[in-house]
Design a protein around this motif. Structure first.
Motif, PDB file in Angstrom:
ATOM      1  N   ILE A 251     -39.507   7.299  10.476  1.00 56.75           N
ATOM      2  CA  ILE A 251     -38.756   8.256  11.304  1.00 56.75           C
ATOM      3  C   ILE A 251     -39.481   9.590  11.365  1.00 56.75           C
ATOM      4  CG2 ILE A 251     -36.616   9.600  11.414  1.00 56.75           C
ATOM      5  CD1 ILE A 251     -35.170   7.169  10.273  1.00 56.75           C
ATOM      6  N   THR A 255     -41.057  11.215  14.785  1.00 57.05           N
ATOM      7  CA  THR A 255     -40.548  12.536  15.176  1.00 57.05           C
ATOM      8  C   THR A 255     -41.681  13.519  15.346  1.00 57.05           C
ATOM      9  OG1 THR A 255     -38.485  12.114  13.975  1.00 57.05           O
ATOM     10  CG2 THR A 255     -38.969  14.392  14.544  1.00 57.05           C
ATOM     11  N   ILE A 265     -29.163  11.840  11.000  1.00 53.43           N
ATOM     12  CA  ILE A 265     -29.529  10.509  10.510  1.00 53.43           C
ATOM     13  C   ILE A 265     -28.299   9.949   9.802  1.00 53.43           C
ATOM     14  CG2 ILE A 265     -31.005   9.150   8.998  1.00 53.43           C
ATOM     15  CD1 ILE A 265     -33.174  11.160   9.311  1.00 53.43           C
ATOM     16  N   ILE A 274     -29.605   7.752  14.802  1.00 52.83           N
ATOM     17  CA  ILE A 274     -30.227   9.076  14.788  1.00 52.83           C
ATOM     18  C   ILE A 274     -29.920   9.793  16.094  1.00 52.83           C
ATOM     19  CG2 ILE A 274     -32.088   8.250  13.305  1.00 52.83           C
ATOM     20  CD1 ILE A 274     -33.970   8.491  15.699  1.00 52.83           C
ATOM     21  N   PHE A 288     -41.126   4.907  18.299  1.00 50.42           N
ATOM     22  CA  PHE A 288     -40.408   4.291  17.192  1.00 50.42           C
ATOM     23  C   PHE A 288     -40.733   2.800  17.075  1.00 50.42           C
ATOM     24  CE2 PHE A 288     -38.052   8.167  16.966  1.00 50.42           C
ATOM     25  CZ  PHE A 288     -37.578   8.227  15.663  1.00 50.42           C
TER      26      PHE A 288
END
Length: 325
Positions: A251, A255, A265, A274, A288
């Motif tokens: 994650i 990001t 989250i 999220i 992702f």
């Protein structure tokens, strides 16, 4: 019965009307002429007619693009879609593009619109929920097969018809037996209501006895469910904890590549929810998925940010590897 008097009813499609509402003026006897005169400025086009009704302290108005037929009871499609809802908040969405969409807040219709193209029902429902501050609304898909009830007919007949002239017309058209039939049905309703009330007490007592008999069984079932739930939660926590570092690193990496701002989250079972602000939903999904840490990436909503139109606020669900099991 409603079908029998259907020739006296005209349903106004949502595409032929514009809906507006206003605070109900005190001590003012309303008429179509006064509503048009005082509230016509709320309509974005020059209306051919107006249909209205009142609920509590609100005046509900439908301006029409088409002339209203004389001697008819006109019922708006939006009202027919929502009239069966009793209390609570709801978004009623018709099937297909160009169909009607209605919003109900606290059991009262507050908005009617035509379904915009290129928007999913979920996205549209979310936007309307925020716009009208709805609380946990029901999302209802309408197939256009709604039923017009006697209550709907009366609601609009009392604001549209001069009953003295209307009944003269009915008599002239040899349909006076309808009035007799209404009276017979009313007596029948009273008799049925009386019988139901008499049976309600006895059924309530029987129900209480059955509930007492079921209390021990219910307690055992509740205890077994609680134990099973605790075991499942523990098992999921163990599985999640063993890979938590991998998920958090994935994650953080995605990001950073998106130059995004992570706002929430939340772990639930076999998924992580999220909330993030970034440049686009497609980039979000790609980054992702490239991490390889998640079984599936699902974007639940992507709404342009009001303060920064170049950014979108994304609410997404990341399915963990446990979802494959």
């Amino acid at each position: 019965m409603v079908k029998f008097i259907g020739r006296y009813i005209q349903t106004l499609s949502a595409g032929d009307t514009y809906f507006a509402s206003a605070e109900l003026p005190e001590k003012l006897k309303l008429s179509s002429h006064l509503v048009m005169l005082n509230y016509g400025e709320l309509c974005p086009f020059t209306p051919e007619g107006v249909v209205y009704t009142t609920i509590d302290d609100r005046l509900l108005i439908w301006f029409t693009r088409i002339p209203l037929q004389s001697g008819k009871i006109h019922i708006p499609e939006g009202w027919a879609m929502c009239s069966s809802l009793k209390g609570g908040d709801a978004v009623v969405i018709g099937r297909g593009e160009g169909s009607a969409v209605c919003v109900v807040r606290e059991g009262r219709m507050v908005s009617q619109m035509m379904k915009p193209p290129m928007r999913s029902d979920e996205e549209l429902a979310e936007l309307l929920t925020r716009e009208h501050s709805l609380r946990e609304p029901f999302i209802i898909e309408s197939n256009g097969d709604y039923e017009i009830t006697f209550s709907d007919i009366y609601t609009f007949a009392r604001t549209q018809l001069d009953f003295s002239n209307y009944f003269r017309k009915l008599a002239a058209d040899s349909v006076m037996p309808l009035i007799v039939l209404f009276a017979v049905l009313s007596v029948g309703d009273i008799a049925v209501s009386s019988y139901i009330n008499s049976r309600e007490e006895s059924v309530s007592e029987e129900l209480k006895e059955y509930r007492k008999m079921n209390l021990p069984i219910r307690a055992d079932v509740d205890e077994a469910r609680a134990k099973l739930g605790r075991w499942e939660d523990f098992n999921k926590l163990v599985q999640f904890s063993s890979r938590i570092g991998e998920y958090m690193n994935a994650i953080a990496s995605a990001t950073n590549e998106l130059n995004g701002r992570l706002e929430l989250i939340d772990y639930a079972g076999i998924s992580i929810t999220i909330r993030m602000q970034c440049s686009s939903a497609s980039d979000f999904i790609e980054k992702f998925q490239d991490t390889g840490a998640f079984y599936e990436v699902k974007v639940n909503s992507a709404v342009p940010d009001r303060d920064n139109p170049s950014k979108v606020n994304i609410n997404a669900q990341l399915l963990l590897a446990e979802a494959q099991q």
